[in-house]
Design an enzyme around this catalytic site. Sequence first.
Site, PDB file in Angstrom:
ATOM      1  N   GLY A 234       0.826  -1.204   0.000  1.00 39.56           N
ATOM      2  CA  GLY A 234       0.000   0.000   0.000  1.00 39.56           C
ATOM      3  C   GLY A 234       0.857   1.248   0.000  1.00 39.56           C
ATOM      4  N   SER A 236       3.068   4.535   1.371  1.00 42.67           N
ATOM      5  CA  SER A 236       4.141   4.706   2.353  1.00 42.67           C
ATOM      6  C   SER A 236       3.587   5.205   3.684  1.00 42.67           C
ATOM      7  CB  SER A 236       5.189   5.696   1.825  1.00 42.67           C
ATOM      8  OG  SER A 236       5.836   5.197   0.680  1.00 42.67           O
ATOM      9  N   GLY A 239       1.857   2.267   5.343  1.00 44.79           N
ATOM     10  CA  GLY A 239       2.888   1.269   5.627  1.00 44.79           C
ATOM     11  C   GLY A 239       3.730   1.631   6.836  1.00 44.79           C
ATOM     12  N   GLU A 256       5.825  -3.405   0.876  1.00 41.92           N
ATOM     13  CA  GLU A 256       5.961  -3.031  -0.537  1.00 41.92           C
ATOM     14  C   GLU A 256       5.077  -1.813  -0.726  1.00 41.92           C
ATOM     15  OE1 GLU A 256       5.702  -2.062  -3.911  1.00 41.92           O
ATOM     16  OE2 GLU A 256       4.294  -3.698  -4.298  1.00 41.92           O
ATOM     17  N   CYS A 290       2.478   0.271  -8.643  1.00 39.78           N
ATOM     18  CA  CYS A 290       3.578   0.834  -7.860  1.00 39.78           C
ATOM     19  C   CYS A 290       4.805   1.041  -8.743  1.00 39.78           C
ATOM     20  CB  CYS A 290       3.909  -0.064  -6.674  1.00 39.78           C
ATOM     21  SG  CYS A 290       4.257  -1.761  -7.105  1.00 39.78           S
TER      22      CYS A 290
END
Length: 483
Positions: A234, A236, A239, A256, A290
């Site tokens: 997902g 930053s 995360g 990731e 991404c």
Amino acid sequence: MSFEREEYRFLAEIGVGPTNSGCYINGQWKAHGSIVSSLNPSNNQRIAEVVEASVEDYKEGMVACSEAAKMWMKVPAPKRGEIVRQIGEAFRAKLESLGRLVSLEMGKILAEGIGEVQNCHEAEIVDMCDYAVGLSRQINGSIIPSERPNHMMFEMWNPLGIVGVITAFNFPCAVLEKGAPTTPLVTIAVTKLVAEVLEKNNLPGGIFTSFCGGAEIGEAISKDTHIPLVSFTGSSQVGLKVQQIVKERFGNCLLELSGNNAIVIMNDADIGLAVRSVLFAAVGTAGQRCTTCRRLLIQENIYETVLNQLTDVYKQVKIGDPLEKGTLVGPLHTRASKENFEKGIEIIKSQGGKILVGGSTIESEGNFVQPTIIEISPDAPVVKEELFGPVLYVMKFQTFEEAVEMNNSVPQGLSSSIFTQRPDLIFKWIGPHGSDCGIVNVNIPTNGAEIGGAFGGEKATGGGREAGSDSWKQYMRRSTWTL
């Protein structure tokens, strides 16, 4: 009802109905949370309803998963590999239908939806299963010389235990799993195929426990001390929160996260190849990968040539229903994504961005926007952020060293690529003073990685790695013993 429509009838083949329970707990489908609708991003009409997990459902699922894990860890690795092989075969048999569901619910074009199930880089269920089967016979330890006479040291790998997997909408296929809340039907269809394999082999359903739900389920996974490893895909921002929660209980994270990927085009590059690659990397999945190319760095003396060719091909891109043949760009995933695109464009303009192509939403019932090219300074604050859509920033540079500095100047560090024919620049690019990303390509796009190599990035991308020859070590506990 949507299920009366011809284009939705295939959903019955993969176990999806008009109303669905969103939890698979101890071999049973049950859920006691709120009812949500899965929407088709092409028209924002309801596809089906899903009953989400409640916190109580999660607790019940964890008890079953914990019991199943005790038994599953005792199964020899090659035998576990055989189960994974069967799961891969189950997905292979439903490849077309699963790919169509991914396109319908997420919005990516059909070729990408099928590719996700088969062999694209972030999910690649079928190919990853094949790869994991081989690795199941390669979990090797080491024999280490001891300093003590008549002694030997050994390195032993054992299963880590329950892995909590929190997936993202753009690659929703994924063990205790929480699927993305906006792609619950994919989560359900994937889980049903796995469940069939477990049942056929008389294995407890708790081995694969699955939840459709929102942030409260993700938070429960992050806080749960029974889960030694949490894998999160997902943004930053989210995360970082997941990592902080998990680390507070001394758990491990596999992250990731966001990418802000650049393609560098040197003046000796094959410009035709570079332009085609940029188009594929920048507009594929409507810019919702991404690994999407978000920044294009062009050497000054070929800047106009590259830009003219790129703007020409952008104007030929077909935007529309992702299930229709010939469509290259489908919708953004949600109405909120479309609104974020509009807000992002206004911020870009306020920071001096010049729109060369696109820059607007498309009037329709769906979440369609125009693929956009923007000329902007690399120092603009907005360039350091990830706008999750088909927006490409273009900038010029003079020297290779300047290009590397620009590539590395953002907080994220997932993927990068350079187009050049010069061996000296290639080796500098992949070396210690080149790109600081986890994926460092040459003469190919930023997307399209293969499962044989480690996938992931540095800095605000999270540092996690999936796939690759030693990926299994992240899911294992290493011990050293002396005899």
